[in-house]
Design a protein around this motif. Structure first.
Motif, short mmCIF file in Angstrom:
data_model
loop_
_atom_site.label_atom_id
_atom_site.label_comp_id
_atom_site.label_asym_id
_atom_site.label_seq_id
_atom_site.Cartn_x
_atom_site.Cartn_y
_atom_site.Cartn_z
N GLY A 138 0.81 -1.22 0.00
CA GLY A 138 0.00 0.00 0.00
C GLY A 138 0.84 1.26 0.00
O GLY A 138 1.73 1.44 -0.84
N SER A 139 0.62 2.12 0.99
CA SER A 139 1.33 3.42 1.03
C SER A 139 2.82 3.27 1.28
O SER A 139 3.58 4.22 1.12
CB SER A 139 0.71 4.32 2.10
N GLU A 140 3.25 2.08 1.69
CA GLU A 140 4.69 1.86 1.95
C GLU A 140 5.44 1.34 0.72
O GLU A 140 6.62 1.03 0.81
CB GLU A 140 4.85 0.87 3.10
N GLU A 141 4.75 1.25 -0.41
CA GLU A 141 5.38 0.65 -1.59
C GLU A 141 6.59 1.46 -2.08
O GLU A 141 7.49 0.92 -2.70
CB GLU A 141 4.38 0.47 -2.73
N ASP A 142 6.61 2.75 -1.78
CA ASP A 142 7.75 3.56 -2.25
C ASP A 142 9.01 3.33 -1.42
O ASP A 142 10.06 3.90 -1.72
CB ASP A 142 7.38 5.05 -2.28
N LYS A 143 8.93 2.50 -0.39
CA LYS A 143 10.13 2.21 0.42
C LYS A 143 11.00 1.13 -0.21
O LYS A 143 12.08 0.84 0.29
CB LYS A 143 9.72 1.80 1.83
N ILE A 144 10.49 0.49 -1.25
CA ILE A 144 11.31 -0.54 -1.90
C ILE A 144 11.40 -0.29 -3.40
O ILE A 144 10.59 0.40 -3.99
CB ILE A 144 10.79 -1.98 -1.64
N GLN A 145 12.42 -0.90 -3.99
CA GLN A 145 12.60 -0.83 -5.44
C GLN A 145 12.70 -2.24 -5.98
O GLN A 145 13.46 -3.07 -5.45
CB GLN A 145 13.88 -0.05 -5.78
N VAL A 146 11.92 -2.52 -7.01
CA VAL A 146 11.99 -3.83 -7.67
C VAL A 146 12.84 -3.72 -8.93
O VAL A 146 12.65 -2.81 -9.74
CB VAL A 146 10.58 -4.35 -8.03
N PHE A 147 13.82 -4.64 -9.07
CA PHE A 147 14.65 -4.71 -10.27
C PHE A 147 14.41 -6.05 -10.97
O PHE A 147 14.49 -7.10 -10.33
CB PHE A 147 16.14 -4.61 -9.93
N PHE A 148 14.15 -5.98 -12.26
CA PHE A 148 14.03 -7.19 -13.09
C PHE A 148 15.26 -7.21 -13.99
O PHE A 148 15.41 -6.36 -14.87
CB PHE A 148 12.75 -7.12 -13.92
N ILE A 149 16.17 -8.15 -13.74
CA ILE A 149 17.43 -8.21 -14.51
C ILE A 149 17.28 -9.21 -15.65
O ILE A 149 16.98 -10.39 -15.42
CB ILE A 149 18.61 -8.61 -13.60
N THR A 150 17.48 -8.73 -16.86
CA THR A 150 17.36 -9.65 -18.01
C THR A 150 18.54 -10.60 -18.09
O THR A 150 19.68 -10.22 -17.83
CB THR A 150 17.22 -8.89 -19.35
N ILE A 151 18.24 -11.84 -18.46
CA ILE A 151 19.31 -12.80 -18.75
C ILE A 151 19.46 -12.94 -20.27
O ILE A 151 20.17 -13.80 -20.75
CB ILE A 151 19.06 -14.17 -18.08
N SER B 163 6.64 1.45 -11.08
CA SER B 163 7.94 1.71 -10.43
C SER B 163 8.99 0.64 -10.73
O SER B 163 10.17 0.83 -10.42
CB SER B 163 7.75 1.81 -8.91
N PHE B 164 8.59 -0.48 -11.30
CA PHE B 164 9.56 -1.54 -11.55
C PHE B 164 10.58 -1.07 -12.59
O PHE B 164 10.24 -0.39 -13.56
CB PHE B 164 8.86 -2.81 -12.10
N LEU B 165 11.83 -1.47 -12.36
CA LEU B 165 12.90 -1.08 -13.29
C LEU B 165 13.53 -2.33 -13.91
O LEU B 165 13.90 -3.27 -13.18
CB LEU B 165 13.97 -0.27 -12.57
N GLY B 166 13.66 -2.32 -15.22
CA GLY B 166 14.38 -3.39 -15.91
C GLY B 166 15.85 -3.02 -15.97
O GLY B 166 16.20 -1.87 -16.17
N LEU B 167 16.71 -4.02 -15.75
CA LEU B 167 18.16 -3.79 -15.81
C LEU B 167 18.78 -4.64 -16.90
O LEU B 167 18.40 -5.80 -17.09
CB LEU B 167 18.83 -4.14 -14.48
N THR B 168 19.75 -4.06 -17.58
CA THR B 168 20.49 -4.83 -18.58
C THR B 168 21.97 -4.44 -18.51
O THR B 168 22.36 -3.57 -17.73
CB THR B 168 19.91 -4.61 -20.00
N GLY B 169 22.77 -5.10 -19.31
CA GLY B 169 24.21 -4.85 -19.32
C GLY B 169 24.91 -5.96 -20.06
O GLY B 169 24.25 -6.77 -20.74
N SER B 170 26.21 -6.01 -19.92
CA SER B 170 26.94 -7.08 -20.60
C SER B 170 26.66 -8.41 -19.90
O SER B 170 26.31 -8.43 -18.71
CB SER B 170 28.44 -6.79 -20.57
N SER B 171 26.82 -9.47 -20.63
CA SER B 171 26.60 -10.80 -20.05
C SER B 171 27.48 -11.02 -18.82
O SER B 171 27.06 -11.62 -17.84
CB SER B 171 26.89 -11.89 -21.08
N GLU B 172 28.72 -10.48 -18.89
CA GLU B 172 29.66 -10.67 -17.77
C GLU B 172 29.14 -9.99 -16.51
O GLU B 172 29.21 -10.54 -15.41
CB GLU B 172 31.04 -10.10 -18.13
N GLU B 173 28.62 -8.76 -16.66
CA GLU B 173 28.13 -8.02 -15.49
C GLU B 173 26.86 -8.65 -14.92
O GLU B 173 26.65 -8.67 -13.71
CB GLU B 173 27.88 -6.55 -15.86
#
Lengths: 139, 186
Positions: free
Chosen positions: B80-93, B113-123
């Motif tokens: 509920g109102s506390e949802e802004d206290k956390i961050q969700v990251f979805f990291i692509t494989i 608010s969900f954030l997708g993350l990407t980068g090099s395969s190594e990272e």
């Protein structure tokens, strides 16, 4: 007179047996996915009330180019893997659930994005019971 | 039925009031360098801004990934109102196919608010290893291949960016996860 009644009763029972579908499909639904995704999954409960074993051997829908039967397995390291299977066994008298994280129907290459609330027409092809058409709601 | 039962009924009833629902850990993360779907850098210090929930997956994943993100969406609803206290990251494989723009469309469908993350395969591999997450070396999720195996879990990182709790497939009840989050953030 008794013969007539018995004959009618036999006829009613025989017609009833002919009309009774041994396969019951309950609560079919499609996972809502963003338009950027070209795949989704379909879930449902299939009950085989008949006296003989059956199999789900195929799926057809106008919603996607491909529709496959899959199982998802999770190993001891919690790694989930999907496997395409040729059929899903439906033993006599049993209920088989297609659920998230388990057996499911995968729709690949959706022709258009699915929308929450819409119903997707899906033909389920059974080895013995023929084709059953269901309307699966997008949720 | 077993997984469904564990997730939605058995696990929450078995929960001790004082104990965490997730499996406790304490693993330190190695530094890494990824990019969120808006083009901002994400590294270890960025993770210290909030308590974070992390999961791995790929866009052309029909079953496990939408299920996991739906569970996270319901977890946010529970907060509920506390949802802004956390961050969700979805990291692509599957960084080759999952561009930042596609990741943005995908993750925000489940929650803005969900954030997708990407980068090099190594990272990506670096943070996956730190979180003890596995994904066999496979080709990307092409139109013909949607069968990338990967760990089916959600990870809760505390504000020191340490792996604090892990939620395996048997512990994915949104209400119970939200309860853990309240204990960690308050």
């Amino acid at each position: 007179m008794c013969n007539v009644v018995a004959g009618l009763l036999f006829l009613v029972l025989a017609l009833g047996a002919l009309g009774a579908e041994p396969i019951r499909v309950v609560n079919p639904w499609v996972r809502a996915v963003p338009p950027v995704s070209s795949v989704t999954a379909v879930y449902m409960v299939i009950e085989n009330t008949g006296d003989t074993n059956d199999k789900l051997i195929g799926v057809r829908t106008a919603a996607s180019k491909y529709s496959d039967i899959h199982t998802t397995t999770i190993d001891q390291h919690n790694v989930a893997s999907m496997l395409k299977v040729e059929y899903l066994p439906l033993p006599s008298g049993k209920i088989v659930e297609l659920i998230p994280g388990g057996a499911h129907i995968m729709l690949r290459e959706l022709y258009r994005p699915v929308k929450i609330g819409e119903k997707i027409e899906i033909d389920l092809i059974f080895e013995k019971s023929g084709t059953i058409r269901v309307q699966a709601e997008v949720r | 039925m077993g997984l469904f039962y564990n997730v939605f009924f058995k696990s929450i009833h078995a929960q001790n009031e004082d104990a965490y629902y997730g499996i406790e850990d304490g693993n330190e993360l190695l530094n890494f360098s990824l990019t969120d779907h808006n083009g901002s850098d994400v590294n270890l210090s960025r993770l210290k801004e909030k308590v974070t929930l992390v999961t791995f997956g790929y866009i052309n994943c029909p079953d496990i990934c939408p299920m996991t993100l739906s569970i996270l969406k319901h977890t946010m609803n529970e907060l509920g109102s506390e949802e802004d206290k956390i961050q969700v990251f979805f990291i692509t494989i599957d960084p080759e196919n999952d561009t930042p723009q596609r990741l943005k469309e995908y993750t925000t469908f489940f929650h803005p608010s969900f954030l997708g993350l990407t980068g090099s395969s190594e990272e990506i591999e670096k943070i996956a290893e730190s979180l003890k997450s596995h994904y066999p070396d496979e080709d990307g999720a092409t139109e013909k291949n949607h069968l990338m195996s990967h760990t089916f879990s959600i990870y809760l990182l505390d504000k020191e960016a340490r792996l604090f709790l892990t939620y395996p497939p048997s512990r994915l009840n949104p209400r119970a996860i939200a309860k853990d989050i309240r204990k960690v953030v308050n």
